[in-house]
Design a protein around this motif. Structure first.
Motif, PDB file in Angstrom:
ATOM      1  N   ASP A 111      -9.461   3.840   4.077  1.00  0.00           N
ATOM      2  CA  ASP A 111      -9.316   3.459   2.674  1.00  0.00           C
ATOM      3  C   ASP A 111     -10.120   2.182   2.447  1.00  0.00           C
ATOM      4  OD1 ASP A 111      -8.396   2.766   0.126  1.00  0.00           O
ATOM      5  OD2 ASP A 111      -6.315   3.311   0.568  1.00  0.00           O
ATOM      6  N   HIS A 117       0.834  -1.203   0.000  1.00  0.00           N
ATOM      7  CA  HIS A 117       0.000   0.000   0.000  1.00  0.00           C
ATOM      8  C   HIS A 117       0.874   1.260   0.000  1.00  0.00           C
ATOM      9  CE1 HIS A 117      -4.183   1.449   1.580  1.00  0.00           C
ATOM     10  NE2 HIS A 117      -3.801   2.078   0.501  1.00  0.00           N
ATOM     11  N   TRP A 143     -13.374   5.843  -0.226  1.00  0.00           N
ATOM     12  CA  TRP A 143     -12.969   6.109   1.144  1.00  0.00           C
ATOM     13  C   TRP A 143     -14.189   6.399   1.998  1.00  0.00           C
ATOM     14  CZ3 TRP A 143      -7.562   6.656   2.161  1.00  0.00           C
ATOM     15  CH2 TRP A 143      -6.750   6.681   1.013  1.00  0.00           C
ATOM     16  N   HIS A 178      -4.132   9.247   1.578  1.00  0.00           N
ATOM     17  CA  HIS A 178      -3.275   8.176   2.109  1.00  0.00           C
ATOM     18  C   HIS A 178      -2.464   8.677   3.305  1.00  0.00           C
ATOM     19  CE1 HIS A 178      -3.953   5.792  -1.684  1.00  0.00           C
ATOM     20  NE2 HIS A 178      -4.062   4.884  -0.746  1.00  0.00           N
ATOM     21  N   HIS A 210      -7.216  -2.434  -3.076  1.00  0.00           N
ATOM     22  CA  HIS A 210      -5.769  -2.555  -2.845  1.00  0.00           C
ATOM     23  C   HIS A 210      -5.424  -2.394  -1.353  1.00  0.00           C
ATOM     24  CE1 HIS A 210      -5.647   2.025  -3.496  1.00  0.00           C
ATOM     25  NE2 HIS A 210      -5.222   1.839  -2.274  1.00  0.00           N
TER      26      HIS A 210
HETATM   27 FE   LIG Z   1      -5.055   3.151  -0.803  1.00  0.00          FE
END
Ligand SMILES: [Fe+2]
Length: 214
Positions: free
Chosen positions: A167, A31, A132, A82, A171
């Motif tokens: 998140d 990540h 998100w 992030h 992924h």
């Molecule tokens: Fe992410």
């Protein structure tokens, strides 16, 4: 604040994110690599747009200018969200904000109880699609609300402060869980929250995140 020269963003280090409960070190490492890609993209896009401007090509009719400009929101928020996400995680987190904390009170004010807020936040995490879930504070009214953000940029209320950022792109969890097991990842996320950081975001005037421009 300095003006006049575009600064590049630097990838932040999140070395503290080892040994989380239910989110593996491999998952985090993968990540973080993706996160690094967003930093590069933001810096490249800014440089390319500056170059176009310098050449007098900053025109709405120029397809290159238009495409690069449209990508800015996606890449910027890919970087920014992030940084909020990784920094609101820690080892051995508590399940809930400490009783009597400013955040605890604010959640009760807005949702009736911390459990009601958490159920709402988790339900959003279980929605279909990539994006998100974010607990925001409206700095003008202090009101807290949960929001779903599609991709990185669609649905962000302008000027709101992100307090807790989760998140839910695939992924973020598919090294550890199956695509159908997102709810397990959401549960794991809640076992690794750094509530002190969330409290700081609530108390601080600006939407502070670990970011560095050199
Ligand atoms: Fe992410």
């Amino acid at each position: 604040m300095q003006h006049g020269k575009t600064k590049a963003y630097k990838e932040q280090s999140f070395d503290h994110l080892r040994g989380l409960d239910g989110i593996s070190d491999d998952q985090i490492a993968e990540h973080l690599k993706l996160y690094g890609g967003y930093i590069k993209q933001v810096n490249t896009l800014n440089a390319e747009l500056a170059e176009l401007m310098g050449k007098g090509k900053a025109s709405g009719k120029d397809p290159e200018f238009a495409e690069l400009t449209r990508r800015l929101g996606f890449e910027y928020n890919g970087m920014i969200l992030h940084e909020y996400y990784f920094s609101n995680l820690r080892r051995a987190g508590e399940a809930k904000p400490p009783t009597g904390s400013g955040l605890g009170h604010a959640l009760v004010d807005a949702f009736g109880s911390v459990d009601t807020w958490k159920a709402d936040f988790q339900a959003m995490g279980d929605m279909r699609g990539i994006g998100w879930v974010i607990l925001f504070q409206d700095p003008c009214t202090d009101r807290l609300t949960n929001h779903w953000i599609t991709l990185h940029q669609d649905g962000v209320p302008a000027g709101f402060k992100p307090l807790l950022v989760m998140d839910v792109w695939e992924h973020a969890f598919m090294r550890d869980y199956k695509a159908t097991e997102k709810a397990k990842y959401v549960e794991a996320f809640f076992r690794n929250i750094d509530w002190q950081i969330v409290e700081r975001r609530l108390q601080e005037h600006a939407a502070v995140r670990p970011a560095a421009a050199a």
